[in-house]
Scaffold this motif. Structure first.
Motif, PDB file in Angstrom:
ATOM      1  N   ALA A 178       5.797 -11.051  -4.335  1.00  0.00           N
ATOM      2  CA  ALA A 178       6.966 -10.581  -5.067  1.00  0.00           C
ATOM      3  C   ALA A 178       6.607  -9.457  -6.035  1.00  0.00           C
ATOM      4  CB  ALA A 178       7.598 -11.742  -5.831  1.00  0.00           C
ATOM      5  N   GLY A 179       7.473  -8.433  -6.039  1.00  0.00           N
ATOM      6  CA  GLY A 179       7.334  -7.356  -7.003  1.00  0.00           C
ATOM      7  C   GLY A 179       6.276  -6.330  -6.680  1.00  0.00           C
ATOM      8  N   ARG A 180       5.581  -6.435  -5.554  1.00  0.00           N
ATOM      9  CA  ARG A 180       4.510  -5.503  -5.223  1.00  0.00           C
ATOM     10  C   ARG A 180       4.812  -4.784  -3.920  1.00  0.00           C
ATOM     11  NH1 ARG A 180      -1.103  -8.513  -5.306  1.00  0.00           N
ATOM     12  NH2 ARG A 180      -1.740  -6.360  -4.867  1.00  0.00           N
ATOM     13  N   CYS A 181       4.712  -3.446  -3.913  1.00  0.00           N
ATOM     14  CA  CYS A 181       4.957  -2.658  -2.709  1.00  0.00           C
ATOM     15  C   CYS A 181       3.760  -2.771  -1.766  1.00  0.00           C
ATOM     16  CB  CYS A 181       5.182  -1.192  -3.077  1.00  0.00           C
ATOM     17  SG  CYS A 181       6.642  -0.919  -4.091  1.00  0.00           S
ATOM     18  N   THR A 182       4.023  -3.118  -0.527  1.00  0.00           N
ATOM     19  CA  THR A 182       2.965  -3.291   0.466  1.00  0.00           C
ATOM     20  C   THR A 182       3.107  -2.238   1.552  1.00  0.00           C
ATOM     21  OG1 THR A 182       2.977  -5.682   0.088  1.00  0.00           O
ATOM     22  CG2 THR A 182       1.920  -4.893   2.104  1.00  0.00           C
ATOM     23  N   PRO A 183       2.049  -1.480   1.859  1.00  0.00           N
ATOM     24  CA  PRO A 183       2.137  -0.456   2.897  1.00  0.00           C
ATOM     25  C   PRO A 183       2.454  -1.065   4.265  1.00  0.00           C
ATOM     26  CG  PRO A 183       0.135  -0.206   1.590  1.00  0.00           C
ATOM     27  CD  PRO A 183       0.717  -1.522   1.228  1.00  0.00           C
ATOM     28  N   LEU A 184       3.017  -0.252   5.140  1.00  0.00           N
ATOM     29  CA  LEU A 184       3.237  -0.680   6.514  1.00  0.00           C
ATOM     30  C   LEU A 184       1.935  -1.165   7.133  1.00  0.00           C
ATOM     31  CD1 LEU A 184       5.589   2.088   7.975  1.00  0.00           C
ATOM     32  CD2 LEU A 184       6.006  -0.378   8.081  1.00  0.00           C
TER      33      LEU A 184
END
Length: 389
Positions: A178-184
């Motif tokens: 939650a709350g963290r951008c994860t690369p493709l």
């Protein structure tokens, strides 16, 4: 049918078939499905998808709402899925956007100006229903969220809950939490997704709130071209991207056949000839507008089997025109070999299928089948270089 590409035909006998009119809808459906299976182990960075642009924006999907008076599509979302589309684009807004969020309910799927379009929950429910009825399929959904700041983070969090309710355990969730951008996940493959049961991957702007990034991957690993009409033939395929970028990232081009797109200088239309060029270059995502079941661009996506193929025979050859035909495994042909670095070569000797693996003598090379249009083009060029066509 064992799809095992053995060799290149030594004569031009197969070229007459290239003058036959495009095969019927059933053949196109079958050929596209077989290509999906071939690419099952291709990493996401190079994995081709049959795609549409603003997939939801049609009267067939939304009814007589304001935004679809200038539609991008003719088919409903389920109609597109039935036509072989496996990459959909969906825009999500607060109700009555562009007005400020008035707390009138869940997110709406619409194109800029929202009136009576379907709720996001209904749209995802349709897609999820189709996916559950087709247990061997994997979908990629680009979700362009315009919910950031809508009622604080509540809009994004509510949309994440909608995703969870629609797809449940079918979603491949980002590992960042939650709350963290994860690369493709660019090394992910269709085969691994199927094996895990996570058959839908969502990506888009990272968004806001704690819950949204736990369901939607960050879109920044994908690259989008700026001008369809300038794309050059392979091996160049410029000017937008270098070959290193093609190999490292999913590449997207799209068209806009709406009236607004024409008036504002939107990207050039993508016809069948440009589709074939994009396939040979290795464009993974071609965002079509107004795609139909009888659209010649669907046939242009077929880079592998010749019209009417596969037919009799448990092995296959690649003809001089690059298309495939079924053959008996007892026939003798030169062998297609794929090296560990992705390069293709053709053996010196013509042998039967049983002896084919032994003819790939470069360390690490195997008797292989092209899995993408780019690989098919590379094998065709290797055959020409070997004097085999």
């Amino acid at each position: 049918m064992v799809v095992a590409l053995l060799a290149i035909l030594l004569t031009s006998a197969g070229t007459a078939a290239s003058r036959v009119a495009a095969a019927d809808r059933a053949w196109t459906d079958r050929a596209l499905a077989l290509q999906d299976r071939l690419a099952g182990d291709v990493p996401l960075r190079n994995l081709p998808w049959v795609s549409t642009h603003n997939s939801y924006n049609s009267i067939a999907e939304m009814g007589l709402a304001l935004s679809v008076l200038d539609p991008n599509q003719q088919l409903s979302l389920v109609g597109q899925l039935d036509a072989g589309v496996r990459h959909l684009e969906i825009d999500v807004h607060p109700p009555l956007a562009p007005l400020p969020d008035l707390g009138l309910g869940g997110a709406t799927t619409c194109h800029s100006v929202c009136t009576l379009e379907k709720p996001f929950a209904v749209v995802l429910g349709e897609i999820a229903g189709w996916l559950r009825a087709h247990p061997d399929e994997v979908l990629m959904l680009y979700v362009e969220s315009h919910l950031a700041g809508a009622a604080g983070n509540a809009g994004s969090d509510a949309a994440a809950a909608t995703i969870a309710a629609a797809f449940g355990d079918l979603v491949l969730r980002p590992a960042g939490g939650a709350g963290r951008c994860t690369p493709l996940p660019l090394e992910q493959t269709r085969e691994r997704l199927l094996a895990s049961g996570r058959r839908v991957l969502l990506f888009g702007p990272c968004g806001s709130g704690g819950a949204w990034p736990s369901y939607v991957f960050d879109e920044r690993g994908r690259l989008t071209g700026s001008d369809n009409g300038r794309l050059r033939e392979p091996p160049d395929c410029g000017p937008d991207f270098t070959r290193a970028q093609y190999e490292a990232s999913p590449i997207r081009y799209f068209e806009d056949r709406t009236v607004v797109g024409a008036l504002t200088g939107g990207p050039d239309p993508i016809d069948a000839a440009l589709t074939r060029r994009m396939v040979r270059c290795g464009v993974e995502i071609i965002g079509f507008d107004q795609l139909t079941r009888d659209d010649p661009r669907r046939e242009a996506l077929v880079w592998s089997w010749a019209p009417g193929q596969p037919a009799a025979g448990d092995c296959a050859v690649q003809r001089p025109d690059g298309r495939w035909a079924s053959r008996s495994c007892d026939e003798r042909h030169r062998v297609a070999c794929r090296a560990a670095d992705g390069r293709w070569s053709v053996s010196e000797r013509a042998v039967t299928a049983r002896a084919a693996p032994r003819e790939c003598r470069t360390p690490g090379a195997v008797n292989g089948v092209p899995r993408t249009g780019r690989e098919g083009w590379l094998l065709q060029r290797a055959a020409i270089g070997a004097g085999d066509v």
